[in-house]
Design an enzyme around this catalytic site. Structure first.
Site, mmCIF file in Angstrom:
data_model
loop_
_atom_site.group_PDB
_atom_site.id
_atom_site.type_symbol
_atom_site.label_atom_id
_atom_site.label_comp_id
_atom_site.label_asym_id
_atom_site.label_seq_id
_atom_site.Cartn_x
_atom_site.Cartn_y
_atom_site.Cartn_z
ATOM 1 C CG ASN A 101 -1.795 1.200 1.335
ATOM 2 O OD1 ASN A 101 -1.940 1.950 0.382
ATOM 3 N ND2 ASN A 101 -2.408 1.378 2.496
ATOM 4 C CD GLU A 482 -19.005 16.983 5.109
ATOM 5 O OE1 GLU A 482 -19.104 15.784 5.416
ATOM 6 O OE2 GLU A 482 -18.036 17.428 4.448
ATOM 7 C CE LYS A 486 -19.984 12.881 3.665
ATOM 8 N NZ LYS A 486 -19.009 13.855 3.699
#
Length: 609
Positions: A101, A482, A486
């Site tokens: 990763n 925000e 979303k």
């Protein structure tokens, strides 16, 4: 970004690894793969593009019995998501396998060198070079070979390596990317995230940058890349496996939205004094520094940057200090003035966000005092900070932030209040009102959830809109951004978040009957101004969805739909106001049939720049 899980011990590794991948799939779902050393000493590898279900199907009735193995779920950085580029990667001999990763920054140079020495690399990934570097260095000891390979590597990595000739041994290492060790009873685990191994052990070691762990079923030996020994504490994690499960909800996102009252309660635990004051003991050792700083810089990305806007506004209002937010990806390349009198507050739910960690390190080099706000114990950001405040929100599995956003806002308000108290700038009456509303906040969040029973129907009525314009003013402006984020993240509907006063400076041209206006119109000093902006939208035939405070007897004259939230302190308003907008986004996504918990092109923890 990607998910790593490894096992060595007496049990069958395959089912344990697949279970761990299931818990880690939120970290990446472009492909998945598994490698096992069979009882006969053969290396078995299977990998498939796409989600974990594709790998699981491919393994039906053909997973060999093995006591050791590695598995990986990928979020692609180098090379397209396909079977060939999926991890694990194997060396030329077929004995060594690697999962990884992060990003190997000098991988092209490494590949060129390997190919010039006769190695054949078959994928487009940076990771495959690691397997061949370990092959070059291998002389009978896997840990020595991994250390020699990593000494040539530049970049960020969490790696796990296995050799079929050493059938009880895993080697892991980390640099700027998370990796944890789990210690069981005669068995051991590696994972990107504690959630992958909680079903089997609560005893973990959080590896730190530069650590290399030589892992056997009964012991974990940790060194630096140069071979010098390192000591790391064993931590008991108090999360349960059930905390990462859906708990009867259709999606993790919905579960985590509904967990917010409890998350807020946990976040407040121990941070309110019985005498009626804010008490963040984590900042006690920085009191003299906080009293002397002359400005505050917040660094964050995505949802965390919107939470930081609330924190910056509170710091500036209560202390008079200039405070601003710079997104992490811009901070390093156009840095503000940084010195010992500049407080830097770094906000990252994972604690591993590369775009936040890099500027935080820059600030540390410049002598800035640093506060970190994160949800993850042992994460990289905690080692860069003078003080750390944990969100205490519990694990968040859905990619889209919900309870970590609201606990970030809450934590930053607490930080702002503590700084103001230390500087003698927080008036007792102001603090008393704040503490009163802080104590009531978890119950108020539950009321906001209870009030939201009609959100699904509202989302269904507007789900075919051309786009959405979210607006707010003052403390509600970050909520608008925000809310728009979303909706974009989980439903793939286009949405913009704006300061409401900016509508008339351009964005208003988008408003019409097919582009609703979503107004965060909770009680505030600028409420009347916001209503005026709503009327500007209505005059362009825009339908209006308003988030409003209970008891507002005006808003229904201006809005077509109203989402009600309880009254609270202005600085805490974004916490309550975002809850119905999270639910609006969720239900819009469900109505559109999107993958709510794992939106396309996104991953939970962004550990690359």
């Amino acid at each position: 970004m990607c998910g790593i899980v490894g096992y060595t011990g007496p049990r069958a590794a395959g089912p344990i690894l697949l279970e761990g991948l299931r818990r880690l799939e939120y970290r990446g779902y472009d492909s998945a793969g598994i490698a096992l050393v069979t009882e006969s000493g053969e290396l078995f590898v299977e990998k498939r593009a796409g989600k974990l279900a594709n790998l699981t199907t491919a393994l039906l009735d053909r997973t060999p019995n093995a006591g050791i193995g590695l598995a990986h779920t990928r979020w692609a950085t180098h090379g397209r998501p396909n079977d060939l580029n999926a991890h694990p990667h194997v060396d030329c001999t077929g004995a060594i396998t690697v999962i990884h990763n992060g990003i190997i920054e000098n991988f092209r140079e490494l590949r060129d060198g390997l190919e010039s020495r006769g190695h054949v690399l078959s994928s487009d990934t940076d990771t495959e070079a690691l397997a061949h570097l370990v092959e070059d260095a291998y002389a009978g000891d896997l840990a020595d070979a991994v250390r020699a390979a990593l000494a040539q590597v530049e970049g960020a990595y969490a790696v796990a390596v296995m050799h079929r000739g050493e059938p009880d041994r895993l080697v892991g290492a980390r640099q700027n990317v998370p990796l944890v060790v789990g210690l069981g009873d005669g068995e051991a685990f590696l994972a990107s995230d504690v959630a992958a191994i909680l079903a089997h052990t609560d005893r973990v070691i959080f590896l730190e940058d530069g650590d290399v762990v030589d892992l056997r079923p009964t012991r974990a030996t940790i060194t630096a890349v140069d071979g010098s020994p390192r000591e790391r504490l064993v931590t008991r994690v108090d999360w349960t496996p059930e905390a990462a499960e859906k708990g009867g909800f259709a999606h993790f996102m919905l579960k985590e939205i509904h967990e917010q009252p409890q998350a807020l309660r946990q976040c407040l635990a121990g941070r309110l004094d019985p005498a009626g004051t804010v008490r963040t003991d984590e900042l006690a050792g920085m009191a003299a520094v906080l009293a002397s700083v002359d400005r505050v810089e917040f660094v964050a990305c995505g949802s965390a940057s919107y939470a930081a806007l609330v924190g910056a506004a509170a710091v500036q209002e209560w202390t008079g200090l200039p405070a601003r937010v710079t997104v992490g990806s811009e901070f390093r390349y156009s840095p503000p003035p940084l010195d010992a009198r500049t407080l830097v507050i770094a906000v990252t739910q994972s604690g591993e966000t590369a775009d936040t960690i890099a500027p935080t390190r820059l600030a540390r080099e410049a002598g800035c005092p640093i506060i970190a706000v994160t949800n993850t114990v042992g994460s990289a950001i905690t080692r860069e900070a003078d003080a750390v405040l944990y969100l205490q929100a519990g694990p968040e599995v859905a990619v889209a932030a919900s309870k970590t956003f609201t606990t970030q806002v809450l934590t930053l308000v607490l930080v702002a209040a503590q700084i103001a108290r230390i500087r003698g700038a927080l008036e007792p009456g102001v603090e008393a009102r704040l503490v009163r509303d802080l104590r009531a906040l978890p119950d108020a969040a539950q009321r906001a959830l209870d009030n939201a029973t009609g959100v699904a129907a509202i989302a269904g009525r507007y789900v075919h809109s051309r786009g959405f314009m979210f607006v707010g003013r003052g403390y509600t402006y970050p909520t608008a951004m925000e809310g728009a984020l979303k909706l974009k993240e989980v439903s793939y509907l286009h949405a913009e978040g704006y300061a409401a006063g900016e509508l008339k400076h351009g964005p208003i041209s988008l408003l019409d009957a097919e582009c609703p206006l979503v107004a965060v119109a909770t009680s505030s000093a600028v409420y009347e101004k916001l209503v005026s902006n709503i009327m500007e939208g209505r005059a362009r035939d825009a339908r209006v969805i308003a988030v409003a405070t209970e008891g507002d007897d005006q808003i229904e004259r201006f809005a077509d739909e109203v989402l009600w939230v309880p009254p609270t302190h202005a600085t805490l308003g974004p916490i309550l106001a975002i809850i119905p907008l999270q639910l609006f986004a969720y239900h819009a996504a469900v109505a559109r049939g999107t993958d709510v918990d794992q939106p396309r092109n996104l991953a939970k923890s962004v550990t690359v720049e």
